[in-house]
Motif scaffolding. Sequence first.
Motif, PDB file in Angstrom:
ATOM      1  N   LYS A  40      -7.061  -3.416  -9.498  1.00  0.00           N
ATOM      2  CA  LYS A  40      -6.623  -4.783  -9.568  1.00  0.00           C
ATOM      3  C   LYS A  40      -6.017  -5.618 -10.892  1.00  0.00           C
ATOM      4  O   LYS A  40      -5.956  -5.785 -11.642  1.00  0.00           O
ATOM      5  CB  LYS A  40      -7.763  -5.945  -9.027  1.00  0.00           C
ATOM      6  CG  LYS A  40      -7.465  -5.201  -7.414  1.00  0.00           C
ATOM      7  CD  LYS A  40      -8.490  -6.274  -6.251  1.00  0.00           C
ATOM      8  CE  LYS A  40      -8.238  -6.655  -4.332  1.00  0.00           C
ATOM      9  NZ  LYS A  40      -9.049  -6.894  -4.731  1.00  0.00           N
ATOM     10  N   THR A  41      -7.410  -4.413 -11.977  1.00  0.00           N
ATOM     11  CA  THR A  41      -7.585  -5.328 -12.930  1.00  0.00           C
ATOM     12  C   THR A  41      -6.307  -4.654 -14.419  1.00  0.00           C
ATOM     13  O   THR A  41      -6.176  -6.200 -14.806  1.00  0.00           O
ATOM     14  CB  THR A  41      -8.524  -4.917 -14.016  1.00  0.00           C
ATOM     15  OG1 THR A  41     -10.017  -5.306 -13.241  1.00  0.00           O
ATOM     16  CG2 THR A  41      -8.727  -5.158 -15.378  1.00  0.00           C
TER      17      THR A  41
ATOM     18  N   VAL B  63     -12.496  -7.772 -17.644  1.00  0.00           N
ATOM     19  CA  VAL B  63     -11.734  -7.356 -18.610  1.00  0.00           C
ATOM     20  C   VAL B  63     -10.433  -7.049 -18.284  1.00  0.00           C
ATOM     21  O   VAL B  63      -9.794  -6.874 -19.185  1.00  0.00           O
ATOM     22  CB  VAL B  63     -11.704  -5.850 -17.079  1.00  0.00           C
ATOM     23  CG1 VAL B  63     -11.266  -4.881 -17.820  1.00  0.00           C
ATOM     24  CG2 VAL B  63     -13.777  -5.680 -17.336  1.00  0.00           C
ATOM     25  N   ALA B  64      -9.585  -7.997 -17.769  1.00  0.00           N
ATOM     26  CA  ALA B  64      -7.752  -8.379 -17.888  1.00  0.00           C
ATOM     27  C   ALA B  64      -7.660  -9.047 -19.442  1.00  0.00           C
ATOM     28  O   ALA B  64      -6.754  -8.846 -20.271  1.00  0.00           O
ATOM     29  CB  ALA B  64      -7.746  -9.666 -16.791  1.00  0.00           C
TER      30      ALA B  64
ATOM     31  N   ARG C 226      -3.536  -7.000 -12.581  1.00  0.00           N
ATOM     32  CA  ARG C 226      -3.319  -8.630 -13.118  1.00  0.00           C
ATOM     33  C   ARG C 226      -3.714  -9.138 -14.604  1.00  0.00           C
ATOM     34  O   ARG C 226      -2.947  -9.948 -15.299  1.00  0.00           O
ATOM     35  CB  ARG C 226      -5.201  -8.863 -12.966  1.00  0.00           C
ATOM     36  CG  ARG C 226      -5.204 -10.352 -13.456  1.00  0.00           C
ATOM     37  CD  ARG C 226      -7.015 -11.061 -13.435  1.00  0.00           C
ATOM     38  NE  ARG C 226      -7.515 -12.585 -13.152  1.00  0.00           N
ATOM     39  CZ  ARG C 226      -6.936 -13.067 -12.707  1.00  0.00           C
ATOM     40  NH1 ARG C 226      -7.300 -12.603 -10.996  1.00  0.00           N
ATOM     41  NH2 ARG C 226      -6.891 -14.496 -12.464  1.00  0.00           N
TER      42      ARG C 226
ATOM     43  N   ILE D  92     -12.936  -8.682 -12.859  1.00  0.00           N
ATOM     44  CA  ILE D  92     -11.680  -8.378 -12.915  1.00  0.00           C
ATOM     45  C   ILE D  92     -11.259  -9.564 -13.785  1.00  0.00           C
ATOM     46  O   ILE D  92     -10.307  -8.777 -14.460  1.00  0.00           O
ATOM     47  CB  ILE D  92     -11.208  -8.485 -11.990  1.00  0.00           C
ATOM     48  CG1 ILE D  92     -11.937  -7.135 -10.819  1.00  0.00           C
ATOM     49  CG2 ILE D  92      -9.883  -8.411 -11.809  1.00  0.00           C
ATOM     50  CD1 ILE D  92     -11.523  -7.629  -9.469  1.00  0.00           C
ATOM     51  N   ARG D  93     -11.524 -10.767 -13.633  1.00  0.00           N
ATOM     52  CA  ARG D  93     -10.649 -11.944 -14.777  1.00  0.00           C
ATOM     53  C   ARG D  93     -10.592 -11.426 -15.863  1.00  0.00           C
ATOM     54  O   ARG D  93     -10.261 -11.135 -17.386  1.00  0.00           O
ATOM     55  CB  ARG D  93     -11.195 -13.090 -14.396  1.00  0.00           C
ATOM     56  CG  ARG D  93     -10.776 -13.759 -13.039  1.00  0.00           C
ATOM     57  CD  ARG D  93     -11.246 -14.798 -12.898  1.00  0.00           C
ATOM     58  NE  ARG D  93     -10.718 -15.147 -11.441  1.00  0.00           N
ATOM     59  CZ  ARG D  93     -11.251 -16.187 -10.774  1.00  0.00           C
ATOM     60  NH1 ARG D  93     -12.270 -16.574 -11.330  1.00  0.00           N
ATOM     61  NH2 ARG D  93     -10.275 -16.592  -9.788  1.00  0.00           N
TER      62      ARG D  93
END
Length: 208
Positions: A95-96, A62-63, A99, A59-60
């Motif tokens: 979520k991505t 990709v964000a 974020r 997630i981090r």
Amino acid sequence: GNHVSDFGPISAMWALRSRGLTFVTKKENVDIPVGGALIVGSGCVCLDRADDRQGLGVIRQVAKRIEAGEAIGIYPEGTRSKTGEMLPFHHGSFKTAQRANVPIAVACVRNSEKVKKRLFLRPTDVYLDILEVIPAEKVKAMSTAELSDYSRGLIEEVGRAETPGRPILYGTTQDFLLYFGLSSLSDLPPFESETSDEAEAEMQLLKE
């Protein structure tokens, strides 16, 4: 978007090649002969669905890539549908975007399930429909569950066509109509089809 065929992501990446579109994919796909190397080479992000900690790292990652201007797609269903029918969406898939504070383009790929059957026989038309772009402020204001339900609501299966291959038919939902300020499809302007003379004239121009 919807994930009914392995050729769906390939078709989307080709259609949006000018943007360098890539995807989040399950790590098992890297082991696919030939295809695995293409997945790695295209910059796809591999996700271990059994490792929550690694999932948070994805997630981090990709964000950060999205914030840097990359276009990265996610199939909220999490896996390919074996029946062609849409599977439940995973709320965490959204979520991505929250974020990274970016819009979400809700897309639908049609007809990609026919590619494998016709691969060495004849070309197959695959369609990529962008149903809506959800603004970043709206993405931030909604919960992931709300985003999941809303996005899935824009892609509605209404049956199968009684033609060879029985392709899946998708229809507009009430959410889709409201987004464009319509109460029903009858509010749309009439479609003006070309006459046979007009079509023949255009074909003649292409031959010249």
